[in-house]
Design an enzyme around this catalytic site. Structure first.
Site, PDB file in Angstrom:
ATOM      1  CG  ASP A  45     -17.516 -36.833  26.060  1.00 15.09           C
ATOM      2  OD1 ASP A  45     -16.444 -37.267  25.595  1.00 15.09           O
ATOM      3  OD2 ASP A  45     -17.607 -36.310  27.194  1.00 15.09           O
ATOM      4  CB  SER A  46     -14.457 -37.249  21.088  1.00 10.81           C
ATOM      5  OG  SER A  46     -14.893 -38.558  20.760  1.00 10.81           O
ATOM      6  CG  ASP A  96     -18.062 -40.956  26.699  1.00 11.02           C
ATOM      7  OD1 ASP A  96     -17.902 -41.380  27.858  1.00 11.02           O
ATOM      8  OD2 ASP A  96     -17.206 -40.281  26.094  1.00 11.02           O
ATOM      9  CE  LYS A 136     -15.056 -42.957  27.613  1.00 10.93           C
ATOM     10  NZ  LYS A 136     -14.841 -41.635  28.217  1.00 10.93           N
ATOM     11  CD  GLU A 157     -14.398 -37.330  30.635  1.00 12.91           C
ATOM     12  OE1 GLU A 157     -14.102 -36.306  31.300  1.00 12.91           O
ATOM     13  OE2 GLU A 157     -14.428 -37.354  29.390  1.00 12.91           O
ATOM     14  CD  GLU A 165      -8.038 -38.431  26.751  1.00 16.22           C
ATOM     15  OE1 GLU A 165      -9.148 -38.903  27.053  1.00 16.22           O
ATOM     16  OE2 GLU A 165      -7.888 -37.495  25.947  1.00 16.22           O
TER      17      GLU A 165
HETATM   18  O1  KIV Z   1     -14.964 -39.204  23.993  1.00 15.36           O
HETATM   19  C1  KIV Z   1     -14.025 -39.926  23.597  1.00 15.36           C
HETATM   20  O2  KIV Z   1     -13.812 -40.126  22.394  1.00 15.36           O
HETATM   21  C2  KIV Z   1     -13.176 -40.536  24.614  1.00 15.36           C
HETATM   22  C3  KIV Z   1     -11.929 -41.225  24.146  1.00 15.36           C
HETATM   23  C4  KIV Z   1     -10.894 -40.241  23.815  1.00 15.36           C
HETATM   24  C5  KIV Z   1     -11.456 -42.228  25.142  1.00 15.36           C
HETATM   25  O3  KIV Z   1     -13.477 -40.467  25.760  1.00 15.36           O
END
Ligand code: KIV
Length: 299
Positions: free
Chosen positions: A59-60, A98, A128, A130, A197
């Site tokens: 989600d970056s 994500d 994934k 969080e 992280e």
């Molecule tokens: O969203 C993302 O890119 C991440 C990584 C930094 C692990 O969660």
């Protein structure tokens, strides 16, 4: 409480695709796992060709692809769109979609629904999310739906405001113990792997040693079982500030800037397009075309 990982029964993997048991074996052999983010098909193809094991459609993307100030605004639909592009091109690496903020917090049902969409519509091999605590039940529900799930603790950008900003986590004994307990609980809940992280390296090393499942570090030191970096950060493509844990392996923004400046100069100076960039028309067809124009001009 037992801390044995509960591996979900995987759906039949595509031919050539890395499997979750192979990933687990890498930890036990001491082979480092390479993970990188990607958000489109060309990047996925390059990552696959480079031999990475895991591609995270993180989600970056909200920040590095979509221009937001944080990861919070990106939607599940947007994440599925990006994930679909990546899964079209990635053959061997496992692709992790994500789950964005707002797509799993409400209930286990919401979390399973979002994970299923990510798998069915995005083509993600795994997902994934969080956090731990209340999120453990989401992890359990997703794992019980036979979708592999990766955890993410330490600095969790979706809750950066609550954590007091983009800061390292686990820097007191109490906070480190909380991370340690959370990691064991995520393993017990069914995670196949956990991202750590911005966690002090000695803390990440102890968590890694305590877990059966692989840890993937980002700003968590060299003892993690694998490492992940954000595509735009590592390749020098992100104009915003990058965290201290980023190592830059390229200056793609610089190269793109130079190429665009050369292109603009060529267009303005008449150096592009040249003969080899254009199409021809037979002489007689061109003459007939000119005659047609003259006729139109007369009428
Ligand atoms: O969203 C993302 O890119 C991440 C990584 C930094 C692990 O969660």
């Amino acid at each position: 409480m037992s801390t044995r990982p509960r591996t979900p029964a995987p759906a039949t993997p595509a031919p050539g695709k890395l499997s979750l048991p192979e990933l687990a074996e890498m930890k036990h052999r001491g082979d480092r796992i390479v993970m990188v983010t990607a958000y489109d098909a060309p990047a996925a193809r390059l990552a696959d060709e480079a031999g990475v094991e895991l591609i995270l459609v993180g989600d970056s993307a909200a920040m590095v692809m979509l221009g937001h100030e944080s990861t919070v605004p990106v939607t599940l639909d947007e994440m599925i769109f990006l994930t679909r592009a990546v899964t079209r091109a990635a053959r061997r690496p496992l692709v992790i979609g994500d789950l964005p903020f707002g797509s799993y917090e409400i209930s286990d049902e919401q979390a399973v629904g979002s994970a299923i969409r990510m798998a069915k519509e995005g083509g993600a091999d795994l997902v994934k999310l969080e956090g731990a605590g209340r999120m453990l039940s989401r992890v359990r529900a997703i794992a019980d739906s036979n979708i592999g799930i990766m955890g993410h603790i330490g600095l969790t950008p979706q809750s950066a405001t609550k954590l007091g900003g983009f800061k390292a986590q686990g820097r007191s004994a109490a906070a480190a113990l909380q991370l340690y307990d959370n990691a064991l609980a995520l393993q017990e809940a069914g995670c196949f792997s956990i991202v750590l992280e911005a966690v002090p390296a000695p803390v990440a090393a102890r968590i890694t040693a305590a877990l059966e499942i692989p840890t993937i570090g980002i700003g968590a030191g060299a003892s993690c079982d694998g490492q992940v970096l954000v595509w735009h950060d590592m390749l020098g493509m992100y104009a915003g500030s990058t965290p201290r844990f980023v190592k830059r392996y390229g200056d793609i923004a610089g190269e793109i800037g130079e190429a665009l400046a050369e292109y603009a100069a060529d267009v303005r100076g008449g150096g592009f397009p040249a003969e080899q960039h254009t199409y021809s028309i037979p002489d007689d067809e061109l003459a007939a075309f000119d005659a047609g124009i003259r006729e139109r001009d007369r009428s």
